[in-house]
Write a protein that holds these residues in place. Structure first.
Motif, PDB file in Angstrom:
ATOM      1  N   LEU A 342     124.148 -14.685 -47.412  1.00  0.00           N
ATOM      2  CA  LEU A 342     124.107 -15.713 -46.379  1.00  0.00           C
ATOM      3  C   LEU A 342     123.488 -15.131 -45.120  1.00  0.00           C
ATOM      4  N   VAL A 343     122.467 -15.813 -44.590  1.00  0.00           N
ATOM      5  CA  VAL A 343     121.823 -15.413 -43.342  1.00  0.00           C
ATOM      6  C   VAL A 343     121.809 -16.626 -42.426  1.00  0.00           C
ATOM      7  N   ALA A 344     122.278 -16.433 -41.201  1.00  0.00           N
ATOM      8  CA  ALA A 344     122.296 -17.512 -40.211  1.00  0.00           C
ATOM      9  C   ALA A 344     121.672 -17.015 -38.921  1.00  0.00           C
ATOM     10  N   ASN A 345     120.818 -17.836 -38.333  1.00  0.00           N
ATOM     11  CA  ASN A 345     120.186 -17.521 -37.053  1.00  0.00           C
ATOM     12  C   ASN A 345     120.734 -18.443 -35.970  1.00  0.00           C
ATOM     13  N   ALA A 346     120.965 -17.898 -34.790  1.00  0.00           N
ATOM     14  CA  ALA A 346     121.474 -18.676 -33.661  1.00  0.00           C
ATOM     15  C   ALA A 346     120.582 -18.464 -32.454  1.00  0.00           C
ATOM     16  N   VAL A 347     120.288 -19.579 -31.747  1.00  0.00           N
ATOM     17  CA  VAL A 347     119.510 -19.485 -30.513  1.00  0.00           C
ATOM     18  C   VAL A 347     120.284 -20.048 -29.321  1.00  0.00           C
ATOM     19  N   THR A 348     121.460 -20.641 -29.584  1.00  0.00           N
ATOM     20  CA  THR A 348     122.272 -21.166 -28.485  1.00  0.00           C
ATOM     21  C   THR A 348     123.502 -20.284 -28.294  1.00  0.00           C
ATOM     22  N   LEU A 349     124.055 -20.317 -27.085  1.00  0.00           N
ATOM     23  CA  LEU A 349     125.255 -19.528 -26.810  1.00  0.00           C
ATOM     24  C   LEU A 349     126.424 -19.970 -27.680  1.00  0.00           C
ATOM     25  N   GLU A 350     126.520 -21.278 -27.932  1.00  0.00           N
ATOM     26  CA  GLU A 350     127.628 -21.787 -28.722  1.00  0.00           C
ATOM     27  C   GLU A 350     127.558 -21.260 -30.162  1.00  0.00           C
ATOM     28  N   MET A 367     123.183  -9.009 -35.506  1.00  0.00           N
ATOM     29  CA  MET A 367     122.062  -8.371 -34.832  1.00  0.00           C
ATOM     30  C   MET A 367     121.446  -9.339 -33.832  1.00  0.00           C
ATOM     31  N   ARG A 368     121.090  -8.828 -32.662  1.00  0.00           N
ATOM     32  CA  ARG A 368     120.334  -9.613 -31.686  1.00  0.00           C
ATOM     33  C   ARG A 368     118.869  -9.195 -31.772  1.00  0.00           C
ATOM     34  N   ILE A 369     118.001 -10.191 -31.898  1.00  0.00           N
ATOM     35  CA  ILE A 369     116.571  -9.940 -32.017  1.00  0.00           C
ATOM     36  C   ILE A 369     115.900 -10.442 -30.750  1.00  0.00           C
ATOM     37  N   GLU A 370     115.251  -9.542 -30.041  1.00  0.00           N
ATOM     38  CA  GLU A 370     114.567  -9.912 -28.806  1.00  0.00           C
ATOM     39  C   GLU A 370     113.113  -9.489 -28.905  1.00  0.00           C
ATOM     40  N   PRO A 385     108.994 -12.888 -22.541  1.00  0.00           N
ATOM     41  CA  PRO A 385     110.039 -12.834 -23.584  1.00  0.00           C
ATOM     42  C   PRO A 385     110.216 -14.183 -24.261  1.00  0.00           C
ATOM     43  N   ALA A 386     110.452 -14.144 -25.577  1.00  0.00           N
ATOM     44  CA  ALA A 386     110.819 -15.347 -26.327  1.00  0.00           C
ATOM     45  C   ALA A 386     112.334 -15.490 -26.297  1.00  0.00           C
ATOM     46  N   ARG A 387     112.818 -16.644 -26.718  1.00  0.00           N
ATOM     47  CA  ARG A 387     114.261 -16.827 -26.817  1.00  0.00           C
ATOM     48  C   ARG A 387     114.830 -15.780 -27.771  1.00  0.00           C
ATOM     49  N   SER A 388     115.911 -15.156 -27.373  1.00  0.00           N
ATOM     50  CA  SER A 388     116.536 -14.183 -28.264  1.00  0.00           C
ATOM     51  C   SER A 388     117.218 -14.927 -29.414  1.00  0.00           C
ATOM     52  N   VAL A 389     117.303 -14.259 -30.541  1.00  0.00           N
ATOM     53  CA  VAL A 389     117.927 -14.814 -31.737  1.00  0.00           C
ATOM     54  C   VAL A 389     119.042 -13.879 -32.181  1.00  0.00           C
ATOM     55  N   VAL A 390     120.201 -14.421 -32.441  1.00  0.00           N
ATOM     56  CA  VAL A 390     121.287 -13.647 -33.017  1.00  0.00           C
ATOM     57  C   VAL A 390     121.340 -13.967 -34.502  1.00  0.00           C
ATOM     58  N   GLN A 391     121.321 -12.944 -35.320  1.00  0.00           N
ATOM     59  CA  GLN A 391     121.283 -13.131 -36.762  1.00  0.00           C
ATOM     60  C   GLN A 391     122.508 -12.512 -37.400  1.00  0.00           C
ATOM     61  N   TRP A 392     123.170 -13.291 -38.232  1.00  0.00           N
ATOM     62  CA  TRP A 392     124.316 -12.793 -39.003  1.00  0.00           C
ATOM     63  C   TRP A 392     123.912 -12.813 -40.479  1.00  0.00           C
ATOM     64  N   ALA A 393     124.095 -11.684 -41.154  1.00  0.00           N
ATOM     65  CA  ALA A 393     123.767 -11.564 -42.579  1.00  0.00           C
ATOM     66  C   ALA A 393     124.965 -10.953 -43.303  1.00  0.00           C
TER      67      ALA A 393
END
Length: 396
Positions: A342-350, A367-370, A385-393
């Motif tokens: 399972l991999v999920a990407n987040a771009v919002t604080l929530e 992981m935070r991807i910037e 800078p682009a929007r940072s992405v938080v990824q959970w795997a």
């Protein structure tokens, strides 16, 4: 029965005279012989012949179980032939196959190409876009085509891809007395007297450098049709690396958007169900899967997760783009089979906060991807800078 009731015979263009004794004996002893009209004529089976129904269906063969039955195919019965379809419905002791040299072996023998270095495609019933992943400088491809007119259509498609310099060898009726081989280029006028069955060998030795699409995920956004809803190229590459695609593995792509993740997964050899709640985006998904030649591997599915997930086949991997909710993950986790990714990407604080909680609960990597790109800044350049992405795997 002591012997298999079904014999699958590979036939070449020289027909009955070119068959080995075992194939001749099976034909002579058969009660019924199934095949296309051309094959039945080549084998001279007279009133024992049973043409395939249109559309193609093996049901009449299976209904003849217990009688002495022969099925005729072109050359190798297990290369885009009926052999594989039949074998999937029969016990091993019910059938025997007697192959002949198929189009790939014959074409390589005529061209002097090493078969292990050739990409082979059946384009007689598939779009030319299947070529895209393989079309590159130095490629060697052998493809069967529907009919003689398809050669000109293929040449036109190659020109549209910037591959007009591809060398084409048109191979007609290989292995028979009417065999003919002609060489041309995709940007030349094509012959208008080409007889089926026909195959084309594509030699990409003179194609420009950079022809085709890359072989790793993260293809450029401008190669996709989208309305801004697309995972950006570097994030897509990192997401596919986290998903770890494998040949034949099934992906649930939840919130498909443009379908780019599903396309990249399919180009890596997997199958995907692209779940999208907005009906208008389904056409974007279909356009992209068709453009990249993976329409047979990606199924657009109109629905909203988690309700849309209950009747789907078990996934090997799941991707959740932006907007995942606690309700979605609560419903999704019990559906994950052991070993699925399972991999999920987040771009919002929530959603970032939610993934943080989930990673503490279920483990995995967070992981935070910037990423920043160079952009004009006054008369010079600076980092944008682009929007940072938080990824959970995580693996279930």
């Amino acid at each position: 029965m002591d012997k298999p009731w079904l014999t699958i015979i590979g036939l070449t263009e020289d027909g009955l005279p070119g068959l080995p004794d075992a194939s001749r004996e099976a034909l002579a002893a058969a009660d019924l012989v199934f095949g296309g009209p051309r094959h039945l004529a080549l084998a001279a089976v007279a009133d024992k012949g049973c043409p395939w129904p249109v559309p193609f269906d093996i049901a009449p063969v299976l209904a003849a179980r217990g009688r002495r039955v022969v099925v005729l195919t072109s050359g190798d019965p297990f290369w885009h032939g009926a052999g594989g379809t039949l074998a999937g419905h029969l016990a091993p002791d019910e059938w025997i196959a007697l192959p002949a040299a198929g189009v790939v072996a014959l074409a390589c023998a005529r061209l002097g190409w090493r078969a292990e270095g050739v990409v082979t495609l059946g384009l007689h019933a598939a779009p030319f876009a299947r070529l895209r992943l393989h079309l590159a400088r130095g490629c060697r491809i052998i493809a069967t085509l529907r009919d003689g007119a398809a050669v000109a259509a293929l040449a036109e498609w190659l020109r549209a891809q910037g591959s007009g310099s591809a060398e084409l060898t048109v191979l007609e009726r290989l292995g028979g007395p009417a065999e003919r081989i002609r060489r041309t280029r995709a940007d030349d006028p094509q012959p208008d007297d080409i007889a089926a069955p026909v195959a084309v060998a594509i030699d990409g030795a003179d194609l420009p450098r950079g022809t085709g699409i890359g072989t790793v995920p993260g293809r450029p956004e401008d190669g996709f049709t989208h309305a801004g809803q697309i995972t950006k190229s570097p994030i897509r590459a990192m997401t596919l690396a986290a998903l770890a695609p494998r040949p034949g593995a099934l992906l649930w792509d939840i919130g498909g958007g443009s379908g780019a993740i599903s396309v990249e997964w399919a180009l890596a050899g997997g199958d995907a169900i692209c779940i999208e709640p907005r009906a208008d985006r389904l056409e974007l998904i279909r356009a992209n899967t068709a453009s990249f030649g993976v329409g047979h591997l990606v199924t657009p599915f109109h629905g909203r997760a988690p309700d849309a997930l209950s009747d789907l086949p078990e996934p090997d991997a799941v991707f959740v783009g932006g907007g995942g909710s606690a309700a979605l993950f609560d419903a999704l986790w019990p559906l994950m089979p052991s070993g699925a990714r399972l991999v999920a990407n987040a771009v919002t604080l929530e959603t970032e906060s939610l993934l943080t909680v989930l990673s503490a609960r279920y483990g995995g990597d967070l992981m935070r991807i910037e990423i920043a790109r160079a952009a004009p800044l006054g008369g010079m350049r600076g980092w944008q800078p682009a929007r940072s992405v938080v990824q959970w795997a995580v693996t279930a």
